[in-house]
Design an enzyme around this catalytic site. Structure first.
Site, PDB file in Angstrom:
ATOM      1  N   SER A 159       0.833  -1.205   0.000  1.00 37.20           N
ATOM      2  CA  SER A 159       0.000   0.000   0.000  1.00 37.20           C
ATOM      3  C   SER A 159       0.869   1.257   0.000  1.00 37.20           C
ATOM      4  O   SER A 159       1.629   1.510   0.938  1.00 37.20           O
ATOM      5  CB  SER A 159      -0.915   0.024   1.228  1.00 37.20           C
ATOM      6  OG  SER A 159      -1.441   1.330   1.367  1.00 37.20           O
TER       7      SER A 159
ATOM      8  N   HIS B  44      -1.015  -1.177  -4.295  1.00 35.58           N
ATOM      9  CA  HIS B  44      -2.330  -0.836  -3.742  1.00 35.58           C
ATOM     10  C   HIS B  44      -2.405   0.676  -3.500  1.00 35.58           C
ATOM     11  O   HIS B  44      -1.523   1.258  -2.870  1.00 35.58           O
ATOM     12  CB  HIS B  44      -2.508  -1.599  -2.423  1.00 35.58           C
ATOM     13  CG  HIS B  44      -3.845  -1.473  -1.785  1.00 35.58           C
ATOM     14  ND1 HIS B  44      -4.941  -2.211  -2.187  1.00 35.58           N
ATOM     15  CD2 HIS B  44      -4.275  -0.708  -0.751  1.00 35.58           C
ATOM     16  CE1 HIS B  44      -5.982  -1.916  -1.421  1.00 35.58           C
ATOM     17  NE2 HIS B  44      -5.607  -0.987  -0.542  1.00 35.58           N
TER      18      HIS B  44
ATOM     19  N   ASP C 224      -4.600   3.694  -1.944  1.00 38.24           N
ATOM     20  CA  ASP C 224      -5.680   4.035  -1.014  1.00 38.24           C
ATOM     21  C   ASP C 224      -6.127   5.476  -1.207  1.00 38.24           C
ATOM     22  O   ASP C 224      -5.384   6.401  -0.904  1.00 38.24           O
ATOM     23  CB  ASP C 224      -5.191   3.860   0.426  1.00 38.24           C
ATOM     24  CG  ASP C 224      -5.053   2.400   0.802  1.00 38.24           C
ATOM     25  OD1 ASP C 224      -6.050   1.655   0.658  1.00 38.24           O
ATOM     26  OD2 ASP C 224      -3.955   1.996   1.232  1.00 38.24           O
TER      27      ASP C 224
ATOM     28  N   MET D 186      -8.725   8.329  -0.062  1.00 36.47           N
ATOM     29  CA  MET D 186      -9.632   8.676   1.048  1.00 36.47           C
ATOM     30  C   MET D 186     -10.119  10.107   0.894  1.00 36.47           C
ATOM     31  O   MET D 186      -9.335  10.988   0.543  1.00 36.47           O
ATOM     32  CB  MET D 186      -8.882   8.570   2.377  1.00 36.47           C
ATOM     33  CG  MET D 186      -8.219   7.234   2.593  1.00 36.47           C
ATOM     34  SD  MET D 186      -7.360   7.223   4.167  1.00 36.47           S
ATOM     35  CE  MET D 186      -6.587   5.613   4.094  1.00 36.47           C
TER      36      MET D 186
ATOM     37  N   HIS E 251      -8.159   1.312  -4.249  1.00 38.11           N
ATOM     38  CA  HIS E 251      -9.131   1.088  -3.165  1.00 38.11           C
ATOM     39  C   HIS E 251      -9.729   2.439  -2.804  1.00 38.11           C
ATOM     40  O   HIS E 251      -9.094   3.259  -2.145  1.00 38.11           O
ATOM     41  CB  HIS E 251      -8.377   0.465  -1.974  1.00 38.11           C
ATOM     42  CG  HIS E 251      -9.189   0.308  -0.734  1.00 38.11           C
ATOM     43  ND1 HIS E 251      -8.627   0.081   0.507  1.00 38.11           N
ATOM     44  CD2 HIS E 251     -10.535   0.325  -0.526  1.00 38.11           C
ATOM     45  CE1 HIS E 251      -9.572  -0.022   1.419  1.00 38.11           C
ATOM     46  NE2 HIS E 251     -10.750   0.135   0.822  1.00 38.11           N
TER      47      HIS E 251
ATOM     48  N   MET F 135     -11.959   4.784  -0.749  1.00 34.91           N
ATOM     49  CA  MET F 135     -12.665   4.940   0.527  1.00 34.91           C
ATOM     50  C   MET F 135     -13.345   6.299   0.459  1.00 34.91           C
ATOM     51  O   MET F 135     -12.931   7.264   1.103  1.00 34.91           O
ATOM     52  CB  MET F 135     -11.666   4.858   1.687  1.00 34.91           C
ATOM     53  CG  MET F 135     -11.197   3.432   1.939  1.00 34.91           C
ATOM     54  SD  MET F 135      -9.641   3.357   2.853  1.00 34.91           S
ATOM     55  CE  MET F 135      -8.504   3.476   1.491  1.00 34.91           C
TER      56      MET F 135
ATOM     57  N   MET G  88     -11.687  -5.828   4.766  1.00 37.49           N
ATOM     58  CA  MET G  88     -10.822  -4.990   5.597  1.00 37.49           C
ATOM     59  C   MET G  88     -10.544  -5.735   6.894  1.00 37.49           C
ATOM     60  O   MET G  88     -11.464  -6.258   7.536  1.00 37.49           O
ATOM     61  CB  MET G  88     -11.506  -3.660   5.918  1.00 37.49           C
ATOM     62  CG  MET G  88     -11.664  -2.700   4.752  1.00 37.49           C
ATOM     63  SD  MET G  88     -10.135  -2.257   3.919  1.00 37.49           S
ATOM     64  CE  MET G  88      -9.191  -1.506   5.253  1.00 37.49           C
TER      65      MET G  88
ATOM     66  N   ASP H  37      -6.846  -6.551   3.746  1.00 38.54           N
ATOM     67  CA  ASP H  37      -6.189  -5.244   3.835  1.00 38.54           C
ATOM     68  C   ASP H  37      -6.233  -4.698   5.255  1.00 38.54           C
ATOM     69  O   ASP H  37      -7.315  -4.430   5.784  1.00 38.54           O
ATOM     70  CB  ASP H  37      -6.907  -4.286   2.864  1.00 38.54           C
ATOM     71  CG  ASP H  37      -6.315  -2.897   2.817  1.00 38.54           C
ATOM     72  OD1 ASP H  37      -5.262  -2.670   3.430  1.00 38.54           O
ATOM     73  OD2 ASP H  37      -6.924  -2.039   2.152  1.00 38.54           O
TER      74      ASP H  37
END
Ligand code: DX5
Ligand code: ZN
Length: 217
Positions: A7, A32, A34, A36, A65, A67, A136, A174
């Site tokens: 990540s 990966h 992330d 957000m 991913h 979020m 998760m 994850d």
């Protein structure tokens, strides 16, 4: 399958190119990403400008991913920005199906994700319509959290559902993954392990990736 998806969230953004080169040289299969928004989760990470750098410099598939709330507004842009797989949270939307279709229609792989407090039974009806499910193993929002042990029973339930229905949907885990639990997670049926701090905070990240895969002595 035993894939590692480091990540980027835990990378040193002051030396982003070096971190990407390390990933390119390493045995990691994916990277990966992330994303957000400060609304779906309390934290804000990064977005399209970083994706543009990765698209140019990273040779590994980008496992995105999201979020965020309203993923339907952004999924196509993430595909254009270089995503190889786009995932979003089931609990962030009313109906995931039209959003999965948006991603698939762009020729991209789909992933549906749930936080640790969402009943896995809610995820199962969608498993056959996605390329991957992400469980998760910490609450989405921050790197460096402690692994939630309950993840094993959730993982086994999804593995059993996939196998008994003869599906080939991948399972990704994850959060809080490290060299102490990676082997057990693969044995319990995980296909892909995300690891942020375990990789980027290690003295030797490339060897650490091999250890997570179970390939180092
Ligand atoms: C958490 C992110 C994770 C996180 C993992 O919201 O989705 O991908 O970066 O970090 P570690 O491996 O440090 O728990
Ligand atoms: Zn993640």
């Amino acid at each position: 399958m035993r894939y590692i998806s480091p990540s980027l969230l835990s990378a040193d953004f002051g030396h982003l190119s070096d971190e990407i080169q390390m990933i390119n040289r390493s045995a990691a299969e994916w990277l990966h990403i992330d994303v957000m928004d400060g609304v779906f989760v309390p934290n804000i990470s990064f977005g399209f400008p970083i994706m543009e750098v990765l698209k140019k410099e990273c040779t590994k598939p980008l496992d995105v991913h999201l979020m965020i709330t309203h993923p339907e507004k952004y999924v196509e842009r993430f595909v254009d920005a270089g995503a190889w797989s786009v995932g979003f949270h089931l609990e962030a939307v009313d109906d995931p199906r039209p959003i999965l279709k948006l991603i698939r229609d762009k020729g991209c792989r789909t992933c549906l994700t749930i936080n640790p407090d969402i009943d896995v039974e809610r995820l199962l009806p969608y498993v056959e319509n996605v390329d991957m499910v992400l469980l998760m193993s910490v609450f989405a929002g921050y790197g460096g959290q402690r692994f939630i042990e309950d993840t094993y029973s959730r993982l086994r339930r999804v593995r059993q559902y996939i196998d008994s229905n003869r599906l080939n949907t991948l399972i990704e885990i994850d959060g809080g993954v490290n060299t102490g639990n990676a082997g057990q997670l693969f044995e319990a049926g995980a296909d892909v392990l995300v690891a942020g701090s375990a990789v980027f905070c290690a003295k030797d990240p490339e060897t650490q990736i091999l250890k997570l895969k179970g390939d180092a002595e």
